[in-house]
Design an enzyme around this catalytic site. Structure first.
Site, PDB file in Angstrom:
ATOM      1  N   GLU A  92      32.771  45.923  39.517  1.00 54.27           N
ATOM      2  CA  GLU A  92      33.175  44.864  40.441  1.00 54.27           C
ATOM      3  C   GLU A  92      33.027  45.299  41.902  1.00 54.27           C
ATOM      4  OE1 GLU A  92      34.162  41.805  39.405  1.00 54.27           O
ATOM      5  OE2 GLU A  92      36.260  41.453  39.957  1.00 54.27           O
ATOM      6  N   ASP A  93      33.438  46.514  42.207  1.00 49.69           N
ATOM      7  CA  ASP A  93      33.590  46.906  43.610  1.00 49.69           C
ATOM      8  C   ASP A  93      32.561  47.902  44.143  1.00 49.69           C
ATOM      9  OD1 ASP A  93      35.774  45.319  43.484  1.00 49.69           O
ATOM     10  OD2 ASP A  93      37.234  46.938  43.287  1.00 49.69           O
TER      11      ASP A  93
END
Ligand code: MN
Length: 716
Positions: A92-93
């Site tokens: 996700e990051d």
């Protein structure tokens, strides 16, 4: 290698962040070296991936996934879960991809990471408070591997611990969601320590005032109890020892949030709640549990009506214990829990207990199977006694349901395999009967589309619209199916009688008669002679093709009438509005004003074919069943036709042709593309047109497109 120095730090609230050093020591305590090494590799990878990223609190980001893994290590979870926990934010990051995670750490770990990432994405749809229960179920239903939920719960726990870094508004929203959604999930799965922590922090954040008051009262009560509690514990221990029962007696902490909830639920005052003592007795066997119960009831007088046997009837999350309340010294109430060591372990970690690492058992699938078996066993246990509970566990952990949203954000629960039509009927029978189209996630889709978890479904209805007989072949819910059948049955009768009347009139015309001109009662009389109820039923039978209008007409004539049949029967006039009793053959797709014939199909009514259809020749052997047919003037309805388009293979060509079709006020009901011929594709459309003129216009419009090589009306 020592990572500790880089990430050690104080968290808000004075809690020490778990260092990787401490964390590794912790897992070395229960995992074999090769698994510890895999966890270490995950850490190295995640640390590099998150390099330079900081949390709101200012700490290095990597402290977060390590803390999440640490929470799971306290539950002694297996290596795969810990690796996934450390990696849970990299996709996700950071620039890391799921493919890379799969390659480096394997399918099992990657699937858990993927599950957590997907859960994060649906978080934004904030459910209405009243629907929190459904939302929890949806979350659970979406997860195939329960470990996804465990990582998510640990993630939420650490985010709650570090909540003070958030702005106040956000803090309250997260706390509310935690109390509504995540703490109950932890409870449902029986992960006690996580449930408690989520509740305490959530409660403190959302109701700081109430939290402080209860905290103060609990402290005061604890001061009072300091005097009594050791006496009680001592007395219980002695009583057990005298009876030869080997047991551990401990004082039980009161938890603020559960005090608060109980107060509200049982309408007790704060002092009634906090002045209760709590003790827990852990013994070796079930038999000893019941003996211990007898012993404490002999020691202090039991309160009537407070005994609960959760050993014989476990709670839905598998929790087992005996509960009782006693009048202690000076009449102070004592709450007692009695359980075995196994029950205790389950009470603390619940379903997580099934994912705890055990030597000689690394196969994830065996564990998953075991967790399910456990649930199955639990369900068997509940059978008959608490059906509703069984049902809810089943829904939670055996995902045979889908959860979708209405446009207003309400959640609907449907059986797996449900379509847009099922959804429409679930909203309201009236919506189902009048639905003409559906949008899923704002995109128009066919009504037969099968729904998936988390989709938002909107039904388009139209006044005067009717259920389509074909729906019955794909709906999944009993409600939709029976509503459609019932409707069709009623409708068909009415329509059949109407058409039958028209057909009979045409047949009677040869004899210069009509149904109206018949002597009163004549139709009923003839009907009864054919063993039918009345004239109306006879008309129905004619409409459904079970009786030939010509033969019935003959019977209706006065007995002395000897005129021969006319050589050619009057053609049947097709209005296009007959509904179900007149259908249009799918072998040749007749449209107004094709030359057509009608076939009387027993039970199905009249089927219209084009004269040129090969089936007409094939059925030629039953001349009785065929009647000539003509189209009435001014047809206003849409009819299905087949259209064959050959076009050069090019991106977007299908969409362009479809747009052209829509531009000519026609609908596409079906498309089939065959692009196996290399440089060109054959596209078969089923479209809706008013008649031959409309179709001709459409063909001309498509033929003028540059990449279209051939357009023609197809037979099927
Ligand atoms: Mn996270």
């Amino acid at each position: 290698m020592n990572y500790a120095s880089s990430i050690l730090g104080l968290l808000p609230g004075g809690r020490r962040a778990p260092g990787i050093g401490q964390f590794i020591t912790k897992i070395e305590g229960y995992l074999p070296p090769d698994q510890v090494e895999r966890v270490r590799e995950a850490f190295d990878y995640a640390e590099t991936a998150h390099k330079g990223q900081k949390r709101r609190s200012g700490e290095a980001f990597i402290t977060h996934p390590v803390a999440v893994a640490d929470i799971l290590a306290d539950l002694h979870l297996d290596g795969a879960t810990l690796q996934a926990a450390i990696l849970h934010d990299v996709v996700e990051d950071t620039p890391s991809s799921m493919a890379e995670v799969t390659e480096k750490f394997g399918q099992e770990v990657a699937e858990i990471v993927d599950g957590v990432t997907k859960l994060d994405q649906i978080q934004f749809k904030s459910p209405k408070e009243a629907q929190a229960e459904s939302f929890r179920k949806m979350l659970l239903a979406m997860v195939r591997d329960i470990r996804v939920i465990m990582v998510k719960l640990a993630d939420r726990t650490h985010n709650m611990r570090t909540l003070s870094a958030m702005p106040p508004e956000k803090r309250r929203a997260v706390a509310r969601e935690t109390l509504d959604i995540y703490a109950p999930i932890a409870n449902r799965l029986g992960i006690h320590s996580v449930k408690l922590e989520l509740e305490e922090i959530g409660f403190r954040t959302l109701y700081p005032q109430r939290y402080r008051i209860i905290e103060r009262e609990l402290k005061r009560a604890r001061g009072n109890q300091r005097e009594f509690l050791p006496k009680i514990v001592k007395a219980v221990r002695k009583s057990l020892a005298d009876a030869g029962v080997n047991g551990r007696v401990e004082a039980r902490e009161k938890h603020l949030y559960s005090v608060y909830v109980k107060m509200r639920r049982k309408h007790l005052s704060l002092s009634q709640m906090v002045d209760m003592f709590g003790i827990r007795i852990i013994v070796g066997s079930v038999d000893e549990c019941y003996r211990t119960l007898g012993l404490v009831h002999g020691l202090y007088r039991p309160m009537p009506g407070r005994f609960k046997d959760y050993i014989a009837i476990p709670r839905v999350n598998g929790y087992q214990s005996l509960h009782t309340s006693l009048f202690g010294p000076n009449g102070t109430p004592i709450e007692v829990q009695i359980r075995t060591q196994d029950m205790h372990r389950l009470a603390e970690s619940g379903i997580a207990a099934h994912w705890q690492y055990k030597t000689g058992e690394q196969d994830g699938e065996t564990q998953q199977a075991r967790a399910r078996e456990w649930l199955q066993g639990m369900m068997d246990l509940h059978e008959g006694s608490a059906e509703e509970l069984v049902e809810s566990v089943k829904v939670d952990l055996f995902p045979d349901k889908v959860y979708v949203f209405t446009p207003k954000g309400d959640i609907m629960r449907l059986p797996r395999g449900s379509t847009c039509v099922d959804f429409a009927y679930a909203v309201h029978t009236g919506v189902g009967q009048r639905c003409v189209a559906a949008k899923v996630d704002r995109r128009l889709v066919p009504l037969r589309t099968v729904l998936r978890n988390g989709q938002t479904v909107e039904i388009v209805t139209a006044k005067g619209a009717q259920p389509n007989p074909s729906w019955a072949s794909f709906v999944a819910t009993a409600k939709a199916r029976s509503a459609i059948r019932q409707y069709l049955k009623n409708l068909k009768k009415g329509e059949a009688a109407e058409l039958g009347g028209r057909m009979l009139n045409q047949a009677l015309e040869e004899f210069e008669l009509s149904v109206k001109k018949l002597p009163a009662g004549r139709l009923d009389e003839v009907a009864r002679s054919l063993s039918l109820r009345d004239g109306n039923e006879l008309l129905e039978k004619i409409g459904l093709g079970e009786r030939l209008a010509r033969l019935v007409a003959r019977r209706l004539l006065p007995d002395d009438d000897t005129r021969p049949d006319a050589a050619i029967a009057q053609p049947l006039a097709i209005a296009g509005t007959e509904g179900l009793v007149v259908s249009y053959a799918r072998c040749c797709f007749p449209i107004p004003y094709d030359a057509v014939v009608a076939y009387l199909s027993s039970g199905r009514g009249v089927v219209i074919h084009r004269e040129s259809c090969s089936n007409v020749a094939a059925f030629g052997k039953q001349p009785d069943k065929w009647i000539p047919a003509v189209w009435q003037k001014d047809q206003q309805h849409l009819f299905s036709a087949g259209l064959l388009v050959e076009a050069r293979n090019r991106m977007g060509i299908l969409a362009e042709v479809a747009t052209r079709i829509a531009g000519e006020q026609s609908n596409i009901s079906h498309v089939n593309v065959d692009s196996s011929q290399g440089d060109h594709s054959t596209i078969l459309f089923e479209i809706q047109v008013k008649g031959r003129a409309h179709l001709a216009r459409l063909i001309r419009a498509i033929r003028s497109m540059p990449d279209v090589m051939k357009v023609e009306r197809s037979l099927a």
